[in-house]
Write a protein that holds these residues in place. Structure first.
Motif, PDB file in Angstrom:
ATOM      1  N   GLY A 197       3.998  19.359 -17.114  1.00 45.05           N
ATOM      2  CA  GLY A 197       2.926  20.182 -17.657  1.00 45.05           C
ATOM      3  C   GLY A 197       1.677  19.411 -18.036  1.00 45.05           C
ATOM      4  N   ILE A 198       1.475  18.249 -17.420  1.00 45.45           N
ATOM      5  CA  ILE A 198       0.243  17.500 -17.690  1.00 45.45           C
ATOM      6  C   ILE A 198      -0.824  17.960 -16.701  1.00 45.45           C
ATOM      7  CG2 ILE A 198      -0.785  15.210 -17.920  1.00 45.45           C
ATOM      8  CD1 ILE A 198       2.071  14.102 -18.110  1.00 45.45           C
ATOM      9  N   THR A 199      -1.969  18.390 -17.216  1.00 48.31           N
ATOM     10  CA  THR A 199      -3.039  18.849 -16.346  1.00 48.31           C
ATOM     11  C   THR A 199      -4.287  18.026 -16.594  1.00 48.31           C
ATOM     12  OG1 THR A 199      -3.866  20.427 -17.956  1.00 48.31           O
ATOM     13  CG2 THR A 199      -2.175  21.222 -16.450  1.00 48.31           C
ATOM     14  N   LEU A 253       0.836  -1.196   0.000  1.00 51.67           N
ATOM     15  CA  LEU A 253       0.000   0.000   0.000  1.00 51.67           C
ATOM     16  C   LEU A 253       0.874   1.250   0.000  1.00 51.67           C
ATOM     17  CD1 LEU A 253      -2.771   1.267   0.121  1.00 51.67           C
ATOM     18  CD2 LEU A 253      -2.745   1.010   2.593  1.00 51.67           C
ATOM     19  N   LEU A 254       1.942   1.205   0.816  1.00 43.21           N
ATOM     20  CA  LEU A 254       2.834   2.362   0.906  1.00 43.21           C
ATOM     21  C   LEU A 254       3.480   2.651  -0.449  1.00 43.21           C
ATOM     22  CD1 LEU A 254       3.721   4.299   3.121  1.00 43.21           C
ATOM     23  CD2 LEU A 254       5.799   2.964   3.357  1.00 43.21           C
ATOM     24  N   ASP A 255       3.865   1.597  -1.179  1.00 43.51           N
ATOM     25  CA  ASP A 255       4.430   1.800  -2.525  1.00 43.51           C
ATOM     26  C   ASP A 255       3.444   2.535  -3.421  1.00 43.51           C
ATOM     27  OD1 ASP A 255       6.794   0.630  -1.948  1.00 43.51           O
ATOM     28  OD2 ASP A 255       6.342  -1.332  -2.834  1.00 43.51           O
ATOM     29  N   VAL A 256       2.199   2.102  -3.381  1.00 39.16           N
ATOM     30  CA  VAL A 256       1.176   2.740  -4.215  1.00 39.16           C
ATOM     31  C   VAL A 256       1.051   4.224  -3.834  1.00 39.16           C
ATOM     32  CG1 VAL A 256      -1.283   2.822  -4.737  1.00 39.16           C
ATOM     33  CG2 VAL A 256      -0.108   0.626  -4.628  1.00 39.16           C
ATOM     34  N   ILE A 257       1.054   4.496  -2.529  1.00 46.19           N
ATOM     35  CA  ILE A 257       0.914   5.889  -2.075  1.00 46.19           C
ATOM     36  C   ILE A 257       2.086   6.724  -2.579  1.00 46.19           C
ATOM     37  CG2 ILE A 257       0.873   7.375  -0.043  1.00 46.19           C
ATOM     38  CD1 ILE A 257      -0.544   5.079   1.440  1.00 46.19           C
ATOM     39  N   ASN A 258       3.300   6.219  -2.376  1.00 46.35           N
ATOM     40  CA  ASN A 258       4.481   6.976  -2.795  1.00 46.35           C
ATOM     41  C   ASN A 258       4.472   7.253  -4.289  1.00 46.35           C
ATOM     42  OD1 ASN A 258       5.839   7.506  -0.434  1.00 46.35           O
ATOM     43  ND2 ASN A 258       6.796   5.477  -0.368  1.00 46.35           N
ATOM     44  N   TRP A 259       4.095   6.265  -5.083  1.00 44.52           N
ATOM     45  CA  TRP A 259       4.125   6.452  -6.536  1.00 44.52           C
ATOM     46  C   TRP A 259       2.959   7.289  -7.030  1.00 44.52           C
ATOM     47  CZ3 TRP A 259       8.250   6.202  -9.338  1.00 44.52           C
ATOM     48  CH2 TRP A 259       9.345   5.473  -8.815  1.00 44.52           C
ATOM     49  N   THR A 260       1.878   7.310  -6.257  1.00 43.19           N
ATOM     50  CA  THR A 260       0.775   8.203  -6.633  1.00 43.19           C
ATOM     51  C   THR A 260       1.186   9.657  -6.400  1.00 43.19           C
ATOM     52  OG1 THR A 260      -0.793   6.492  -6.012  1.00 43.19           O
ATOM     53  CG2 THR A 260      -1.663   8.714  -6.261  1.00 43.19           C
ATOM     54  N   VAL A 261       1.785   9.918  -5.229  1.00 42.99           N
ATOM     55  CA  VAL A 261       2.253  11.277  -4.947  1.00 42.99           C
ATOM     56  C   VAL A 261       3.282  11.689  -5.999  1.00 42.99           C
ATOM     57  CG1 VAL A 261       3.487  12.727  -3.291  1.00 42.99           C
ATOM     58  CG2 VAL A 261       1.797  11.077  -2.464  1.00 42.99           C
ATOM     59  N   SER A 262       4.192  10.761  -6.296  1.00 44.92           N
ATOM     60  CA  SER A 262       5.216  11.043  -7.295  1.00 44.92           C
ATOM     61  C   SER A 262       4.598  11.339  -8.663  1.00 44.92           C
ATOM     62  CB  SER A 262       6.169   9.852  -7.383  1.00 44.92           C
ATOM     63  OG  SER A 262       7.089  10.050  -8.423  1.00 44.92           O
ATOM     64  N   ALA A 263       3.559  10.575  -9.035  1.00 43.75           N
ATOM     65  CA  ALA A 263       2.903  10.791 -10.327  1.00 43.75           C
ATOM     66  C   ALA A 263       2.276  12.178 -10.393  1.00 43.75           C
ATOM     67  CB  ALA A 263       1.840   9.718 -10.552  1.00 43.75           C
ATOM     68  N   LEU A 264       1.692  12.620  -9.290  1.00 45.56           N
ATOM     69  CA  LEU A 264       1.082  13.952  -9.255  1.00 45.56           C
ATOM     70  C   LEU A 264       2.144  15.027  -9.474  1.00 45.56           C
ATOM     71  CD1 LEU A 264      -1.376  13.534  -6.243  1.00 45.56           C
ATOM     72  CD2 LEU A 264      -2.001  13.872  -8.630  1.00 45.56           C
ATOM     73  N   LEU A 265       3.317  14.826  -8.849  1.00 50.87           N
ATOM     74  CA  LEU A 265       4.412  15.797  -8.984  1.00 50.87           C
ATOM     75  C   LEU A 265       5.008  15.748 -10.390  1.00 50.87           C
ATOM     76  CD1 LEU A 265       6.066  15.221  -5.527  1.00 50.87           C
ATOM     77  CD2 LEU A 265       4.977  17.328  -6.299  1.00 50.87           C
ATOM     78  N   MET A 266       5.161  14.523 -10.923  1.00 47.14           N
ATOM     79  CA  MET A 266       5.729  14.383 -12.258  1.00 47.14           C
ATOM     80  C   MET A 266       4.804  15.012 -13.294  1.00 47.14           C
ATOM     81  SD  MET A 266       7.014  10.920 -14.131  1.00 47.14           S
ATOM     82  CE  MET A 266       8.454  10.616 -13.124  1.00 47.14           C
ATOM     83  N   ALA A 267       3.504  14.865 -13.078  1.00 46.22           N
ATOM     84  CA  ALA A 267       2.533  15.471 -13.993  1.00 46.22           C
ATOM     85  C   ALA A 267       2.715  16.983 -14.003  1.00 46.22           C
ATOM     86  CB  ALA A 267       1.115  15.109 -13.572  1.00 46.22           C
ATOM     87  N   GLU A 268       2.887  17.564 -12.831  1.00 48.05           N
ATOM     88  CA  GLU A 268       3.062  19.010 -12.794  1.00 48.05           C
ATOM     89  C   GLU A 268       4.369  19.409 -13.473  1.00 48.05           C
ATOM     90  OE1 GLU A 268       3.244  20.948  -8.971  1.00 48.05           O
ATOM     91  OE2 GLU A 268       2.978  22.922  -9.904  1.00 48.05           O
ATOM     92  N   GLU A 269       5.425  18.636 -13.189  1.00 43.73           N
ATOM     93  CA  GLU A 269       6.728  18.942 -13.753  1.00 43.73           C
ATOM     94  C   GLU A 269       6.698  18.890 -15.283  1.00 43.73           C
ATOM     95  OE1 GLU A 269       9.695  15.939 -13.235  1.00 43.73           O
ATOM     96  OE2 GLU A 269      11.228  17.376 -12.629  1.00 43.73           O
TER      97      GLU A 269
END
Lengths: 344, 367
Positions: free
Chosen positions: A259-261, A241-257
């Protein structure tokens, strides 16, 4: 974060419950969530400014709630498969241990006691909680040192009081402290001119300023009293579960980096500009299955709640009433402390 | 005859000063001496000033509509717009917006049940339980739904006024028979029962309510298997009821002790069985003698229901806090608290007036 209301009782209860946690571990929590087809996430017993609020129709809103939605979407494909369980500050850890909630997303600071003795496991910080000082503009202060001898108002018995004392002692600044039991009293005292400055958690200060009779009369000083990295919390041993959480947060940040909205994610998915983004959005398969969830989890999350910047802006940032500056919660290339992990 | 007539009239006395009418009344009560007069004028001015300021704030300067939200400043009067905007949140908590009519009906069902059970016509061992089973049954069916096209709403989402009333009536309805049981057991002639119940009552009374509720909500499910633990709201109501019963048992015990021993002994001599003695002779007198403290305990319990917020229930007080816990309405806490106070006042005042009516009906204090 703050408010250690019956914190001792909580700690004792959690210690007591430590043994019985093991019984629920036959099956990983991630599988349990998928079988149940709903994610149990923390709310608040009331509203907590900007992070977990109840709107006029009784629906949950806020920064923390958006992360709950993002997790529900990542694991189960839809933000509607989320059940928000109202819990108080004191109740959050026992609620996690007893299985009333699957994850705690409740501006919960990463401290050593919680990480070790309470048997919790933290995700990488999704929010860097700064404690600031807000002063009357007419004093013309540019830093906390300029407020030497002034009256500082704080909430009694919270982390803020300790943080301010520590900071002032280390800098050798003399000040007078006035403590108030409730946030409302603190605000009234400030508006009535009893305080030269108030110290507090960033979002609280922003809200106080926005609601002032004359918001322009106050300014939040740049000096950071202390930082509290806030993580998403699961029970010790729920690594999947923790892996999923970490990679979800990371995906949100990568999307911003990248320019994916929320608005352009479909377009970018149809025509990914780089192999990394193709992997992120699930065009090239692999990233989701490794975590035990769907390959297009990041696409679903961005489609549902937007990227990190959009979430921030909508709930506590410029798009909200709080107008909390991004500050340290910006991306690394914008002067902040946040960064995505490497997607290979 | 004429001889007996005096030559001159006896000096006539002045007619008595008329001491009636508003002027005289005022003079007697407010202006009898010079310092009476000073204080009267002073307080009259104060009262007028306070009332005028209150009226100014609550009515004259008040802002009533949400579209005028921007006029709500600290200089303006009461911003009742917050109630228009957030009122449903305060009254219904997290209950799904489209289903709130069910919460309203459930709330009415409980109020009607409470009102009916206050009527002496319902005071019998058959009617009262039947009434409450029906009342709670309707409440739970409406609130929970999950049949006949009504979407299921779990008790985690219940909130607002209907939750407050549910907790209060649940606590009193479960707690009152328990209290009678505790009180009788404590006065039992078997020392084991008397001592152990006395000990139990003392233990419950020495625990803080908060700790008890916290344990019921959080610790019990860890110790019991899922099937036995039941739902969180139920556990909390039961724990609260035990707490209520511990206090109420002592009140009833006081009532029992106030009855002269001779009555019980006479009943024994007549050969009345134990339960008949208790139900027909002791309890009616015990309740009658302790009515003021019982009403007191009920009022305290009503106000204490707000403590369930600490274990994440959105009763009316927590909903009120949720209503002001956002950036838009954060400054309107006074208005929301006044609104909450009014809600509490209506119920608690109703309860006290009912108590007063009961006392009059039983002619307490007249014999």
């Amino acid at each position: 974060m703050k408010n250690t209301f019956i914190g001792l009782a909580t700690a004792a209860l959690v210690a007591l419950t430590g043994a019985s946690t093991a019984q629920a571990q036959g099956q990983g929590l991630l599988d349990t969530i998928i079988t149940r087809d709903s994610l149990l996430c923390t709310g608040h017993n009331g509203s907590y400014l900007g992070f977990a609020e109840v709107d006029a129709a009784g629906a949950w809103q806020g920064f923390d709630i958006e992360f709950c939605k993002a997790l529900a979407t990542a694991i189960l494909g839809s933000p509607n498969k989320l059940q928000v369980i109202p819990v108080s500050w004191a109740q959050r850890f026992p609620a996690l241990q007893s299985g009333d909630v699957d994850v705690i997303v409740k501006v919960t600071g990463w401290t050593q006691t919680r990480d070790t003795e309470l048997g919790l496991q933290y995700s990488r910080p999704y929010f860097i909680g700064p404690f600031y000082v807000m002063a009357k503009k007419e004093l013309g202060a540019t830093g906390i040192a300029d407020l030497e001898g002034g009256v500082f108002c704080v909430n009694a018995g919270t982390t803020v009081e300790r943080v301010l004392t520590d900071y002032m002692a280390s800098k050798g600044i003399q000040y007078e402290s006035l403590a108030f039991e409730k946030g409302e009293e603190l605000r009234s005292a400030l508006y009535a001119g009893r305080c030269d400055a108030i110290a507090g958690f960033g979002p609280f200060l922003s809200a106080t300023r926005v609601e002032a009779p004359d918001p322009e009369a106050y300014q939040i000083l740049g000096d950071v009293l202390a930082l509290e990295p806030e993580g998403i919390v699961v029970r010790q041993g729920e690594d999947d579960l923790l892996d999923v959480i970490n990679w979800t947060v990371s995906a949100l940040l990568m999307a911003e980096e990248s320019g994916i909205t929320q608005a352009n994610v479909d377009e970018i998915k149809a025509n990914p500009p780089s192999p990394t983004i193709a992997r992120l959005l699930g065009v090239t398969p692999g990233v989701g299955t490794r975590l035990g969830i769907s390959d297009d989890f990041a696409y679903n999350v961005i489609k549902a709640v937007g990227n990190y910047g959009e979430i921030y802006d909508r709930t506590v940032g410029d798009g909200s009433r709080y107008k909390l500056p991004r500050g340290l919660n910006n991306l690394w290339n914008q002067g902040g402390l946040l960064y995505p992990l490497v997607l290979d | 005859m004429a001889e007996t007539m005096p030559d001159t009239l006896i000096g006539a006395m002045a007619p008595p000063v008329i001491r009636s009418g508003p002027a005289a009344w005022l003079r007697k009560h407010f202006f009898a001496t010079w310092y009476d007069a000073v204080f009267s004028v002073l307080f009259a001015v104060l009262i007028v000033w306070v009332l005028q300021a209150l009226l100014q704030w609550t009515v004259i300067d008040a802002i009533w509509r949400v579209e005028n939200r921007d006029l709500c400043t600290r200089e303006a009067g009461a911003c009742w717009a917050v109630i228009e905007s957030r009122g449903r949140l305060i009254l219904f908590g997290l209950y799904p917006f489209d289903e709130q009519w069910r919460s309203t009906l459930a709330c009415l069902a409980i109020i009607v049940t409470i009102a009916l059970s206050c009527l002496p016509a319902f005071w019998s061992f058959k009617r009262l339980p039947a009434l409450w089973i029906a009342g709670f049954g309707i409440f739970v069916l409406l609130m929970r739904g999950g049949f006949a096209g009504l979407p299921l709403v779990t008790s985690e989402q219940w909130g607002g006024l209907s939750l407050t009333l549910f907790i209060f009536s649940g606590v009193v309805v479960i707690g009152m028979p328990l209290a009678v049981l505790f009180a009788l057991a404590r006065r039992s002639s078997l020392p084991v029962i008397a001592k152990s119940f006395g000990f139990f009552i003392d233990i419950v009374r020495s625990l803080p309510l908060l700790a008890l509720l916290f344990a019921a909500a959080v610790v019990v499910p860890l110790l019991l298997p899922d099937a036995l633990a039941g739902n969180k709201l139920m556990r909390v109501v039961v724990a609260f009821a035990i707490f209520f019963a511990a206090y109420q048992a002592e009140i009833i015990r006081a009532g029992l002790q106030s009855i002269p021993n001779g009555q019980g002994e006479a009943a024994v001599a007549l050969g009345m069985p134990y339960w008949s003695r208790v139900i027909d002779i002791l309890l009616p007198q015990a309740f009658r003698n302790t009515l003021p403290s019982t009403i007191n305990q009920a009022v305290i319990t009503f106000k204490e229901t707000s403590i369930v917020t600490i274990i994440g229930f959105f009763e009316v007080m927590a909903s009120g806090n949720a209503a002001i816990g956002n950036g838009e309405w954060g400054n309107q806490y006074v208005e929301v608290y006044v609104f909450l106070a009014l809600i509490y006042f209506v119920f608690v005042f109703g309860l006290s007036r009912y108590g007063a009516w009961l006392e009059q009906r039983m002619r307490l204090g007249h014999d």
